[in-house]
Design a protein around this motif. Sequence first.
Motif, PDB file in Angstrom:
ATOM      1  N   THR A 112      -7.506 -81.884   4.998  1.00  0.00           N
ATOM      2  CA  THR A 112      -7.333 -82.124   6.494  1.00  0.00           C
ATOM      3  C   THR A 112      -5.158 -82.766   5.855  1.00  0.00           C
ATOM      4  OG1 THR A 112      -8.113 -84.497   5.672  1.00  0.00           O
ATOM      5  CG2 THR A 112      -8.822 -82.614   7.104  1.00  0.00           C
ATOM      6  N   TRP A 128     -16.616 -82.295  16.824  1.00  0.00           N
ATOM      7  CA  TRP A 128     -15.852 -82.200  15.375  1.00  0.00           C
ATOM      8  C   TRP A 128     -14.107 -81.820  15.499  1.00  0.00           C
ATOM      9  CZ3 TRP A 128     -14.274 -78.691  11.314  1.00  0.00           C
ATOM     10  CH2 TRP A 128     -14.902 -78.050  11.751  1.00  0.00           C
ATOM     11  N   ASP A 152     -12.239 -84.435  17.060  1.00  0.00           N
ATOM     12  CA  ASP A 152     -12.235 -85.470  16.435  1.00  0.00           C
ATOM     13  C   ASP A 152     -11.231 -86.057  15.016  1.00  0.00           C
ATOM     14  OD1 ASP A 152     -12.890 -87.764  15.514  1.00  0.00           O
ATOM     15  OD2 ASP A 152     -14.531 -88.068  14.943  1.00  0.00           O
ATOM     16  N   PRO A 153     -10.199 -86.206  15.480  1.00  0.00           N
ATOM     17  CA  PRO A 153      -9.347 -86.856  13.920  1.00  0.00           C
ATOM     18  C   PRO A 153     -10.413 -86.983  13.200  1.00  0.00           C
ATOM     19  CG  PRO A 153      -9.020 -88.291  15.590  1.00  0.00           C
ATOM     20  CD  PRO A 153      -9.567 -87.455  16.377  1.00  0.00           C
ATOM     21  N   LYS A 154     -10.617 -87.650  13.166  1.00  0.00           N
ATOM     22  CA  LYS A 154     -11.801 -88.454  11.930  1.00  0.00           C
ATOM     23  C   LYS A 154     -12.499 -87.254  11.434  1.00  0.00           C
ATOM     24  CE  LYS A 154     -12.450 -92.974  13.554  1.00  0.00           C
ATOM     25  NZ  LYS A 154     -13.238 -93.924  14.375  1.00  0.00           N
ATOM     26  N   ARG A 155     -12.997 -85.473  11.924  1.00  0.00           N
ATOM     27  CA  ARG A 155     -13.790 -85.299  10.812  1.00  0.00           C
ATOM     28  C   ARG A 155     -12.601 -84.036  10.692  1.00  0.00           C
ATOM     29  NH1 ARG A 155     -19.215 -84.802  14.466  1.00  0.00           N
ATOM     30  NH2 ARG A 155     -17.490 -85.749  16.106  1.00  0.00           N
ATOM     31  N   HIS A 180     -13.443 -82.943   7.192  1.00  0.00           N
ATOM     32  CA  HIS A 180     -12.510 -84.241   6.748  1.00  0.00           C
ATOM     33  C   HIS A 180     -13.133 -84.122   5.298  1.00  0.00           C
ATOM     34  CE1 HIS A 180     -16.648 -85.232   8.468  1.00  0.00           C
ATOM     35  NE2 HIS A 180     -16.327 -85.970   8.018  1.00  0.00           N
TER      36      HIS A 180
END
Length: 387
Positions: free
Chosen positions: A118, A190, A193-196, A94
């Motif tokens: 991403t 990580w 984890d979709p945020k990262r 990300h």
Amino acid sequence: MSDHNSATRRLRLGMVGGGEGAFIGGVHRIAARLDDQYQLVAGAFASNAERSQASAVALHVSPERAYPDYRTMAMAESQREDGIDVVAIVTPNHLHYDVAKTFLEAGIDVICDKPMTTTLEDAQALAELVERSGRFFGLTHNYSGYSLVRQAREMVATGELGDIRVVQVEYPQDWLSTPLEESGVKQAEWRTDPKRSGPAGCLGDIGTHAYHLARFVTGLELESLAADLHAFVEGRVLDDNVHMMMRFKGGARGMLWSSQVAPGNENGLKLRVYGSHGGLEWRQEEPNRLIHSPLGEPSRILTRNGPGLGAAALAAARIPPGHPEGYLEAFAQLYSDFAEQIRARREGHEAQILAQGTPNVTDGVDGLRFISLALASSKQGGAWVGL
């Protein structure tokens, strides 16, 4: 920043990410040093300033060049007479886009781990920035650095296999077969984890490697795909298994399987290419052998630095036949290719890379387009989705 004597000295390398406990940072550092082309002189090694300083001490980087964050680093290094020539980005996915953008805008060349960004939109924006800035951008799809992968590419390009008909590529692992992310393992945390990690899990992590390898060797361009992404481990948000069919421009057909929940598989990247005159098979876990099967003839095994190889394969081999080379050497080959290209650009001429096609920003965009198509197809129940 001075370019003084960049042709005769080691390139000054900075690193963002890759501090203590980071697997890929160590790999990049070894690769950069293996052919003696780079010297690590600066870094923002962690999101925490204290951990960045501690990593700098461990890596013998001068304390005043261990930065609290990448923006401070880009600004400071661009002002130094002895500032870095190039930065290696080895953070979670990300951060890739913003870090790359920051250094490109500071006039510093970039080597970035994959996937490049991403989102497809960020990838396209980064490609435009690379074009505008005139800076070098290299993407570490490291499997394209293997000697016999370059041999396979040369054989396809010179027509030894005839018209390419079928491409099969797989990349199974087993390390995420259990909810490892819940036990505090940083690499698992990580990546799931979709945020990262971004919107793709296994697909973005290793599926993109398989796809790039198929494209690198065959030169085929994707036309459409039908994908089935699935998370088998309960509670996992991102995919841990991907099945896919692909259609390429010109009529070739392909299949891709990537999985991180396939027990018994450690790093099972494998490519098979079949044409009208013969086939090729290469496995990453036995990278010093390439099986060539001419139609109607006995199969033959080509070995790294052995007889019958082309110039591109020989140029990417370091030690005599029978002495195994592998992952670190392939990674180092990319770093050496990148160094040659960086120096050539600064001196105003083309690099003499024997295996043209080393991964760049265009491959980064292609990888994100591949991810976005696969996600769209899977959401539609595996429907065919075209470019």
